[in-house]
Design a protein around this motif. Structure first.
Motif, PDB file in Angstrom:
ATOM      1  N   MET A  20       0.681  -1.370  -0.033  1.00 21.52           N
ATOM      2  CA  MET A  20       0.000   0.039   0.170  1.00 21.52           C
ATOM      3  C   MET A  20       0.928   1.206  -0.122  1.00 21.52           C
ATOM      4  SD  MET A  20      -3.314   1.374   0.239  1.00 21.52           S
ATOM      5  CE  MET A  20      -4.241  -0.051   1.203  1.00 21.52           C
ATOM      6  N   SER A  21       1.932   1.348   0.871  1.00 23.70           N
ATOM      7  CA  SER A  21       2.691   2.425   0.914  1.00 23.70           C
ATOM      8  C   SER A  21       3.451   2.687  -0.281  1.00 23.70           C
ATOM      9  CB  SER A  21       4.008   2.044   2.067  1.00 23.70           C
ATOM     10  OG  SER A  21       4.819   3.280   1.869  1.00 23.70           O
ATOM     11  N   VAL A  22       3.953   1.775  -1.168  1.00 25.88           N
ATOM     12  CA  VAL A  22       4.505   1.839  -2.721  1.00 25.88           C
ATOM     13  C   VAL A  22       3.296   2.407  -3.369  1.00 25.88           C
ATOM     14  CG1 VAL A  22       5.573   0.414  -4.693  1.00 25.88           C
ATOM     15  CG2 VAL A  22       6.404   0.186  -2.159  1.00 25.88           C
ATOM     16  N   ALA A  23       2.210   1.894  -3.391  1.00 29.96           N
ATOM     17  CA  ALA A  23       1.168   2.203  -4.324  1.00 29.96           C
ATOM     18  C   ALA A  23       0.765   3.768  -4.040  1.00 29.96           C
ATOM     19  CB  ALA A  23       0.104   1.196  -4.352  1.00 29.96           C
ATOM     20  N   LEU A  24       0.651   4.235  -2.803  1.00 23.81           N
ATOM     21  CA  LEU A  24       0.314   5.396  -2.638  1.00 23.81           C
ATOM     22  C   LEU A  24       1.260   6.318  -2.850  1.00 23.81           C
ATOM     23  CD1 LEU A  24      -1.736   4.609   0.803  1.00 23.81           C
ATOM     24  CD2 LEU A  24      -2.499   5.418  -1.264  1.00 23.81           C
ATOM     25  N   LYS A  25       2.497   5.995  -2.549  1.00 24.03           N
ATOM     26  CA  LYS A  25       3.754   6.961  -2.969  1.00 24.03           C
ATOM     27  C   LYS A  25       3.626   7.417  -4.531  1.00 24.03           C
ATOM     28  CE  LYS A  25       6.986   5.863   0.822  1.00 24.03           C
ATOM     29  NZ  LYS A  25       8.293   5.150   1.050  1.00 24.03           N
ATOM     30  N   SER A  26       3.542   6.483  -5.206  1.00 22.51           N
ATOM     31  CA  SER A  26       3.346   6.512  -6.782  1.00 22.51           C
ATOM     32  C   SER A  26       2.314   7.278  -7.024  1.00 22.51           C
ATOM     33  CB  SER A  26       3.322   5.118  -7.273  1.00 22.51           C
ATOM     34  OG  SER A  26       2.978   5.168  -8.779  1.00 22.51           O
ATOM     35  N   GLU A  27       1.117   7.209  -6.662  1.00 21.40           N
ATOM     36  CA  GLU A  27      -0.033   7.961  -7.041  1.00 21.40           C
ATOM     37  C   GLU A  27       0.253   9.536  -6.398  1.00 21.40           C
ATOM     38  OE1 GLU A  27      -2.862   7.206  -8.487  1.00 21.40           O
ATOM     39  OE2 GLU A  27      -1.827   5.533  -8.822  1.00 21.40           O
ATOM     40  N   LEU A  74       5.981  24.417  -1.871  1.00 19.59           N
ATOM     41  CA  LEU A  74       6.482  23.945  -0.591  1.00 19.59           C
ATOM     42  C   LEU A  74       6.040  22.567   0.144  1.00 19.59           C
ATOM     43  CD1 LEU A  74       7.307  27.399   0.939  1.00 19.59           C
ATOM     44  CD2 LEU A  74       9.053  26.017  -0.139  1.00 19.59           C
ATOM     45  N   PRO A  75       4.666  22.692   0.004  1.00 17.31           N
ATOM     46  CA  PRO A  75       4.110  21.258   0.542  1.00 17.31           C
ATOM     47  C   PRO A  75       4.583  20.032  -0.361  1.00 17.31           C
ATOM     48  CG  PRO A  75       2.372  22.966   0.626  1.00 17.31           C
ATOM     49  CD  PRO A  75       3.672  23.682  -0.078  1.00 17.31           C
ATOM     50  N   SER A  76       4.481  20.203  -1.740  1.00 15.63           N
ATOM     51  CA  SER A  76       4.691  19.025  -2.480  1.00 15.63           C
ATOM     52  C   SER A  76       6.255  18.562  -2.414  1.00 15.63           C
ATOM     53  CB  SER A  76       4.667  19.666  -4.051  1.00 15.63           C
ATOM     54  OG  SER A  76       3.195  19.787  -4.164  1.00 15.63           O
ATOM     55  N   LEU A  77       7.282  19.667  -2.071  1.00 16.03           N
ATOM     56  CA  LEU A  77       8.549  19.319  -1.788  1.00 16.03           C
ATOM     57  C   LEU A  77       8.627  18.738  -0.700  1.00 16.03           C
ATOM     58  CD1 LEU A  77      10.198  22.391  -3.003  1.00 16.03           C
ATOM     59  CD2 LEU A  77      10.201  20.353  -4.243  1.00 16.03           C
ATOM     60  N   LEU A  78       7.924  19.090   0.318  1.00 15.31           N
ATOM     61  CA  LEU A  78       7.947  18.385   1.604  1.00 15.31           C
ATOM     62  C   LEU A  78       7.328  16.946   1.495  1.00 15.31           C
ATOM     63  CD1 LEU A  78       6.639  21.030   4.639  1.00 15.31           C
ATOM     64  CD2 LEU A  78       8.990  19.758   4.470  1.00 15.31           C
ATOM     65  N   PRO A  84      11.523   8.862   0.973  1.00 13.48           N
ATOM     66  CA  PRO A  84      12.588   7.987   1.046  1.00 13.48           C
ATOM     67  C   PRO A  84      12.662   7.250   2.302  1.00 13.48           C
ATOM     68  CG  PRO A  84      13.197  10.045   0.097  1.00 13.48           C
ATOM     69  CD  PRO A  84      11.939  10.403   0.561  1.00 13.48           C
ATOM     70  N   ARG A  85      12.579   7.822   3.459  1.00  6.67           N
ATOM     71  CA  ARG A  85      12.820   7.105   4.938  1.00  6.67           C
ATOM     72  C   ARG A  85      11.324   7.240   5.559  1.00  6.67           C
ATOM     73  NH1 ARG A  85      17.891   6.563   6.671  1.00  6.67           N
ATOM     74  NH2 ARG A  85      19.693   7.415   5.296  1.00  6.67           N
ATOM     75  N   ASN A  86      10.294   7.228   5.012  1.00  4.22           N
ATOM     76  CA  ASN A  86       8.868   7.137   5.510  1.00  4.22           C
ATOM     77  C   ASN A  86       8.492   8.282   6.628  1.00  4.22           C
ATOM     78  OD1 ASN A  86       8.366   5.374   3.697  1.00  4.22           O
ATOM     79  ND2 ASN A  86       8.000   3.582   4.984  1.00  4.22           N
ATOM     80  N   ASN A  87       9.179   9.386   6.370  1.00  8.62           N
ATOM     81  CA  ASN A  87       9.231  10.467   7.331  1.00  8.62           C
ATOM     82  C   ASN A  87       8.020  11.157   7.700  1.00  8.62           C
ATOM     83  OD1 ASN A  87       9.836  12.776   8.881  1.00  8.62           O
ATOM     84  ND2 ASN A  87      11.721  12.917   8.119  1.00  8.62           N
ATOM     85  N   ILE A  88       7.340  10.592   8.813  1.00  3.80           N
ATOM     86  CA  ILE A  88       6.111  10.998   9.234  1.00  3.80           C
ATOM     87  C   ILE A  88       5.771  12.689   9.553  1.00  3.80           C
ATOM     88  CG2 ILE A  88       4.064  10.670  10.912  1.00  3.80           C
ATOM     89  CD1 ILE A  88       5.198   7.813  11.057  1.00  3.80           C
ATOM     90  N   SER A  89       6.855  13.121  10.123  1.00  2.00           N
ATOM     91  CA  SER A  89       6.713  14.578  10.392  1.00  2.00           C
ATOM     92  C   SER A  89       6.935  15.191   9.037  1.00  2.00           C
ATOM     93  CB  SER A  89       7.966  14.689  11.327  1.00  2.00           C
ATOM     94  OG  SER A  89       8.891  14.676  10.668  1.00  2.00           O
ATOM     95  N   TYR A  90       7.466  15.007   8.036  1.00  2.00           N
ATOM     96  CA  TYR A  90       7.423  15.751   6.824  1.00  2.00           C
ATOM     97  C   TYR A  90       6.017  15.742   6.147  1.00  2.00           C
ATOM     98  CZ  TYR A  90      12.596  16.783   6.600  1.00  2.00           C
ATOM     99  OH  TYR A  90      13.817  17.344   7.016  1.00  2.00           O
ATOM    100  N   LEU A  91       5.532  14.318   6.189  1.00  2.00           N
ATOM    101  CA  LEU A  91       4.214  14.076   5.506  1.00  2.00           C
ATOM    102  C   LEU A  91       3.283  14.806   6.231  1.00  2.00           C
ATOM    103  CD1 LEU A  91       2.810  12.512   3.083  1.00  2.00           C
ATOM    104  CD2 LEU A  91       2.464  10.800   4.723  1.00  2.00           C
TER     105      LEU A  91
END
Length: 167
Positions: A20-27, A74-78, A84-91
């Motif tokens: 799910m993580s890989v698919a959602l990252k792609s979308e 800026l939000p898109s860059l964040l 890359p490291r599944n950084n929850i705080s950046y998301l």
């Protein structure tokens, strides 16, 4: 003895939250690329309008909502930095700032352009144009597409956040 390994395929599945993580990252990446395309079009319109590269009857000066919308990159860059490291705080920061820098200017833009749209559709009078089309019609189309892009981006980001918490 003599097995080709296919009898162990049932044990070689990737956990569903990783899939799910890989698919959602792609979308989300696709939506970010769409957002960057919209952002570049607005930036080009602003540059052409302010630098007077084309006459104002071909490309109108930008509306006021377009200036704060430029911060929506800026939000898109964040969001991209969180992958890359599944950084929850950046998301999470990406989701909050998407509301602030992307959705809020779009809402303000619909309110800012509404009197001009009303005048156009009631009386057929347009005073600003973008390559022969009424600027308010073109910009409302941009707002509708951008709202969908940001809405889906927020939805998929929330689902991605949920999949990261299950892991």
């Amino acid at each position: 003895a003599g097995t080709d390994g296919s009898d162990y395929q049932h044990r070689e599945r990737v956990a569903s939250h990783y899939q799910m993580s890989v698919a959602l990252k792609s979308e989300i990446k696709k939506l970010i690329y769409m957002h960057v395309a919209i952002w570049l079009l607005l930036l080009a319109q602003m540059c052409v309008g302010h630098l007077k590269l084309l006459p104002h009857d071909q490309v109108a000066m930008p509306y006021q909502w377009e200036y704060p919308y430029l911060l929506s990159i800026l939000p898109s860059l964040l969001g991209l930095l969180s992958f890359p490291r599944n950084n929850i705080s950046y998301l999470v920061l990406s989701m909050i700032s998407t509301g602030l820098f992307s959705v809020a200017p779009l809402i303000y833009g619909t309110m800012e352009m509404f009197p001009m749209a009303q005048q156009l559709y009631r009386h057929g009078k347009a005073y600003r144009f973008i390559f022969g089309f009424s600027a308010v019609s073109v910009m409302y189309l941009v707002v509708v597409v951008a709202a969908q892009v940001h809405g889906w981006q927020l939805y998929y980001s929330k689902k991605l956040l949920d999949s990261w918490f299950t892991s």
